[in-house]
Design a protein around this motif. Structure first.
Motif, mmCIF file in Angstrom:
data_model
loop_
_atom_site.group_PDB
_atom_site.id
_atom_site.type_symbol
_atom_site.label_atom_id
_atom_site.label_comp_id
_atom_site.label_asym_id
_atom_site.label_seq_id
_atom_site.Cartn_x
_atom_site.Cartn_y
_atom_site.Cartn_z
ATOM 1 N N LEU A 131 -57.730 -31.596 -40.510
ATOM 2 C CA LEU A 131 -56.692 -32.784 -40.358
ATOM 3 C C LEU A 131 -57.532 -33.082 -42.218
ATOM 4 O O LEU A 131 -58.493 -33.329 -42.551
ATOM 5 C CB LEU A 131 -56.338 -33.574 -39.315
ATOM 6 C CG LEU A 131 -56.161 -32.897 -38.149
ATOM 7 C CD1 LEU A 131 -56.106 -33.337 -37.455
ATOM 8 C CD2 LEU A 131 -54.670 -32.850 -38.381
ATOM 9 N N SER A 132 -56.431 -34.155 -42.565
ATOM 10 C CA SER A 132 -57.120 -34.994 -43.457
ATOM 11 C C SER A 132 -57.899 -36.141 -42.394
ATOM 12 O O SER A 132 -57.351 -36.692 -40.929
ATOM 13 C CB SER A 132 -55.523 -36.283 -44.181
ATOM 14 O OG SER A 132 -54.930 -37.040 -42.769
ATOM 15 N N GLN B 46 -56.022 -19.690 -46.189
ATOM 16 C CA GLN B 46 -55.538 -20.223 -46.323
ATOM 17 C C GLN B 46 -56.283 -21.568 -45.271
ATOM 18 O O GLN B 46 -56.887 -21.095 -44.320
ATOM 19 C CB GLN B 46 -53.848 -20.333 -45.986
ATOM 20 C CG GLN B 46 -53.561 -19.839 -44.488
ATOM 21 C CD GLN B 46 -52.102 -20.420 -44.789
ATOM 22 O OE1 GLN B 46 -51.079 -20.163 -45.911
ATOM 23 N NE2 GLN B 46 -51.298 -20.291 -43.113
ATOM 24 N N THR B 47 -56.489 -22.650 -45.602
ATOM 25 C CA THR B 47 -56.816 -23.763 -44.257
ATOM 26 C C THR B 47 -55.174 -24.489 -44.108
ATOM 27 O O THR B 47 -54.801 -25.175 -44.501
ATOM 28 C CB THR B 47 -57.567 -24.760 -44.961
ATOM 29 O OG1 THR B 47 -59.265 -23.658 -45.089
ATOM 30 C CG2 THR B 47 -58.032 -25.459 -44.327
ATOM 31 N N PHE B 48 -54.882 -24.653 -42.760
ATOM 32 C CA PHE B 48 -53.524 -24.811 -42.718
ATOM 33 C C PHE B 48 -53.869 -26.465 -42.340
ATOM 34 O O PHE B 48 -55.127 -27.418 -41.296
ATOM 35 C CB PHE B 48 -53.384 -24.296 -41.223
ATOM 36 C CG PHE B 48 -52.352 -25.140 -40.461
ATOM 37 C CD1 PHE B 48 -50.473 -25.132 -41.678
ATOM 38 C CD2 PHE B 48 -52.006 -25.584 -39.409
ATOM 39 C CE1 PHE B 48 -49.312 -26.062 -40.937
ATOM 40 C CE2 PHE B 48 -50.468 -26.121 -39.450
ATOM 41 C CZ PHE B 48 -50.121 -26.526 -39.678
ATOM 42 N N MET B 49 -53.575 -27.564 -42.846
ATOM 43 C CA MET B 49 -53.919 -29.025 -42.658
ATOM 44 C C MET B 49 -52.411 -29.694 -42.086
ATOM 45 O O MET B 49 -51.185 -30.151 -43.057
ATOM 46 C CB MET B 49 -54.017 -29.310 -43.599
ATOM 47 C CG MET B 49 -55.037 -31.139 -43.745
ATOM 48 S SD MET B 49 -55.424 -32.206 -45.144
ATOM 49 C CE MET B 49 -57.047 -30.632 -45.388
ATOM 50 N N MET C 123 -50.729 -27.260 -46.103
ATOM 51 C CA MET C 123 -50.473 -28.490 -45.601
ATOM 52 C C MET C 123 -48.691 -28.207 -45.051
ATOM 53 O O MET C 123 -47.653 -28.194 -46.347
ATOM 54 C CB MET C 123 -50.789 -29.298 -46.737
ATOM 55 C CG MET C 123 -50.610 -29.802 -48.121
ATOM 56 S SD MET C 123 -51.056 -30.532 -49.258
ATOM 57 C CE MET C 123 -49.558 -32.654 -48.638
ATOM 58 N N PHE C 124 -48.347 -29.239 -43.839
ATOM 59 C CA PHE C 124 -47.225 -30.084 -43.594
ATOM 60 C C PHE C 124 -47.316 -31.064 -43.080
ATOM 61 O O PHE C 124 -47.485 -31.810 -43.089
ATOM 62 C CB PHE C 124 -46.931 -29.221 -42.271
ATOM 63 C CG PHE C 124 -45.486 -29.224 -41.544
ATOM 64 C CD1 PHE C 124 -44.331 -28.647 -42.338
ATOM 65 C CD2 PHE C 124 -45.764 -30.588 -39.894
ATOM 66 C CE1 PHE C 124 -43.532 -28.878 -41.447
ATOM 67 C CE2 PHE C 124 -44.494 -30.704 -40.060
ATOM 68 C CZ PHE C 124 -43.246 -29.772 -40.394
ATOM 69 N N CYS C 125 -45.812 -31.746 -44.257
ATOM 70 C CA CYS C 125 -45.868 -32.883 -44.272
ATOM 71 C C CYS C 125 -44.336 -33.300 -43.839
ATOM 72 O O CYS C 125 -43.876 -32.924 -43.665
ATOM 73 C CB CYS C 125 -45.101 -33.126 -45.867
ATOM 74 S SG CYS C 125 -46.641 -32.758 -46.989
ATOM 75 N N CYS D 58 -50.467 -24.762 -51.268
ATOM 76 C CA CYS D 58 -49.026 -25.351 -50.444
ATOM 77 C C CYS D 58 -48.455 -26.088 -50.045
ATOM 78 O O CYS D 58 -49.287 -26.310 -49.062
ATOM 79 C CB CYS D 58 -48.926 -23.144 -49.214
ATOM 80 S SG CYS D 58 -49.606 -22.092 -50.189
ATOM 81 N N ILE D 59 -47.084 -26.471 -50.085
ATOM 82 C CA ILE D 59 -46.352 -27.452 -49.294
ATOM 83 C C ILE D 59 -45.517 -27.105 -48.394
ATOM 84 O O ILE D 59 -44.406 -27.306 -49.035
ATOM 85 C CB ILE D 59 -46.537 -28.378 -50.436
ATOM 86 C CG1 ILE D 59 -47.721 -28.698 -51.313
ATOM 87 C CG2 ILE D 59 -46.494 -30.024 -49.496
ATOM 88 C CD1 ILE D 59 -47.631 -29.804 -51.965
ATOM 89 N N ALA D 60 -45.515 -27.944 -47.577
ATOM 90 C CA ALA D 60 -44.397 -27.438 -46.687
ATOM 91 C C ALA D 60 -43.554 -28.814 -46.051
ATOM 92 O O ALA D 60 -44.649 -29.827 -45.438
ATOM 93 C CB ALA D 60 -44.731 -26.390 -45.655
ATOM 94 N N PHE D 61 -42.718 -28.807 -46.495
ATOM 95 C CA PHE D 61 -42.066 -30.259 -46.036
ATOM 96 C C PHE D 61 -41.005 -30.062 -44.743
ATOM 97 O O PHE D 61 -40.096 -28.944 -44.117
ATOM 98 C CB PHE D 61 -41.026 -30.895 -46.935
ATOM 99 C CG PHE D 61 -41.851 -30.996 -47.954
ATOM 100 C CD1 PHE D 61 -42.265 -32.409 -48.699
ATOM 101 C CD2 PHE D 61 -42.322 -30.397 -49.403
ATOM 102 C CE1 PHE D 61 -43.039 -33.072 -49.593
ATOM 103 C CE2 PHE D 61 -42.965 -30.358 -50.630
ATOM 104 C CZ PHE D 61 -43.626 -31.813 -50.464
ATOM 105 N N GLU D 62 -40.731 -31.444 -44.007
ATOM 106 C CA GLU D 62 -40.199 -31.223 -42.639
ATOM 107 C C GLU D 62 -38.928 -32.002 -43.142
ATOM 108 O O GLU D 62 -37.451 -31.095 -43.138
ATOM 109 C CB GLU D 62 -40.583 -31.555 -41.648
ATOM 110 C CG GLU D 62 -39.751 -32.530 -40.378
ATOM 111 C CD GLU D 62 -40.163 -32.641 -39.112
ATOM 112 O OE1 GLU D 62 -39.721 -32.589 -38.461
ATOM 113 O OE2 GLU D 62 -41.025 -33.461 -39.123
#
Length: 452
Positions: A185-186, A237-240, A277-279, A298-302
């Motif tokens: 996590l951040s 990848q590291t998922f965040m 990262m999932f925003c 890699c940036i995924a947006f909701e």
């Protein structure tokens, strides 16, 4: 028709092309499916099946048959037995069988100074006994409880890993290189999610913002360690998952959240590890900040405007998300496919895109399953590039590094021992056996750190 091995090789090439900076053969497809959905879809009792795992392999197999995903779609399991042994207050199975994360504060507002001295030691000594009721006891009993929970946790995950291995090979899903996955996590999200709670951290940022910033800085070495997998790979990848930023004032984001968040991602990128990262919620205010993260993050947006996101980030980062899972429940099959076409037209040009939804498929009532299948398979069959193999779209800042990590201290804690520290205390280990003993002991040290 391709067999599973041929399909797996094709899928691997698609993802490797993205990591290598080339336009892939077609748009990669995601579509994460929760274990809870698998159990419900198979008609099994949710709570009981998570405890016994009876029929869970057949349930997971059935779920694999409905997807067009290139990635192995089944999400990680959360072991109820481990939480029960610990008496967890932060992971609790609800009456319907879903494991929930209640709002819990296990650190007081006046404890920041103690936390800043050494976050890991503070968590082990003070936060965990407050977080897990069965650890709030004498040292001997606490050790026994913790040992049982660790054993139960990894036994449970091993069973799922065996099933995962079978299904990946059976259906030819892509998988990242072994041991190259991490999760973190951040710094501010960690403090908010696990220590202070949402209400507490928002109040702290008003009353003592400098202490919150210090705490983020103090926990940064631990976060970087959490996100660093055993094997570094540009295909790993590291998922965040990111939570707090949309609920902050822009000034608080810039002064408290962003400095250690951006340095975490840059530090991992400097090691050769890419972040996915999932925003969570709406990050449109922060697109200019996200641009400055390491290239090919890699940036995924909701939520958000796909056109603006593509315009601002589409020549530097790999983008995903934005397809509303709720649409699969309310629209017709053709409307769902048309929505996929619309998103594809916006996001696919330039090659820096892989398709995914804004949420995982968690429960049986989350979506019309036929619509989920239609959309994922449509993308897999209709998103081929005519310039495959060419360099990914880039702008004038290609190769530029915006974030300076500065000095990030090495992670240190009296509850974590490196091999070098162990060897100092045990100098008489046979040189012949040293590589074997070092590997074994460090493996268990890392296993315990991961469990924590």
């Amino acid at each position: 028709m391709k067999n599973a091995k041929e399909l797996q090789q094709e899928r691997a090439q698609i993802f490797h092309d993205l990591a290598d900076g080339r336009v892939p053969k077609r748009v990669p497809v995601g579509g994460n499916i929760g274990i809870e959905f698998c159990i419900q879809y198979a008609g099994l009792p949710l709570a009981k099946t998570q405890w016994t795992l009876e029929g869970v392999e057949e349930a997971m197999d059935k779920a694999c048959q409905i997807t067009g995903s290139d990635l192995y779609p089944l999400g990680p399991a959360r072991p109820p037995i481990g939480y029960q042994i610990l008496g967890s207050r932060t992971n609790v199975m609800g009456s319907k069988g879903f494991i929930q994360h209640p709002e819990v504060s296990v650190m007081e507002a006046d404890e920041y100074d103690d936390f800043i001295k050494n976050p890991h030691e503070f968590i082990m000594e003070k936060a965990l006994p407050r977080m897990d009721k069965e650890l709030d006891t004498d040292p001997v009993t606490r050790s026994i409880v913790y040992a049982k929970a660790v054993k139960a946790h990894f036994d449970y995950l091993d069973r799922y890993a065996q099933i995962d291995e079978k299904l990946i090979e059976k259906y030819g899903f892509y998988r990242i290189p072994p041991e190259s996955a991490g999760m973190a996590l951040s710094p501010l999200d960690y403090i908010a999610d696990f220590l202070r709670g949402f209400k507490g951290i928002v109040m702290d940022m008003r009353r003592c913002p400098e202490k919150v910033a210090e705490a983020c800085e103090a926990i940064l070495p631990m976060i970087v360690k959490m996100g660093t997998p055993p094997v570094i790979s540009k295909y790993g990848q590291t998922f965040m998952p990111l939570h707090m930023a949309p609920f902050l004032r822009t000034s608080d984001f810039e002064n408290i959240y962003w400095p250690t968040f951006s340095r975490t991602i840059q530090a991992l990128a400097d090691k050769g590890q890419r972040v996915f990262m999932f925003c969570d919620h709406d990050w449109m205010r922060y697109l200019d900040h996200l641009y400055e993260l390491p290239e090919n993050t890699c940036i995924a947006f909701e939520f958000g405007d796909p056109k603006v996101i593509k315009e601002k980030l589409g020549k530097r980062h790999i983008l995903s998300g934005l397809y509303p899972m709720t649409y699969l429940k309310t629209a017709t099959k053709q409307e769902c496919v048309d929505k996929a076409k619309e998103l594809l037209d916006i996001m696919a040009p330039g090659g820096r895109y892989y398709f995914d939804f804004d949420k995982s498929l968690i429960s049986i009532d989350s979506a019309n399953i036929e619509n989920y299948t239609a959309v994922t398979r449509y993308i897999a069959e209709n998103s081929y590039y005519n310039n495959a193999g060419e360099p990914l779209a880039s702008d004038a800042n290609k190769g530029k590094k915006f974030v300076d990590t500065g000095e990030i201290k090495a992670f240190k804690s009296k509850y974590y021992q490196t091999w070098e520290e162990y060897k100092e205390k045990h100098p008489n280990i046979s040189p012949e056996l040293e590589p074997i003993i070092a590997q074994k002991l460090q493996m268990y040290e890392e296993m315990l750190f991961t469990f924590f």
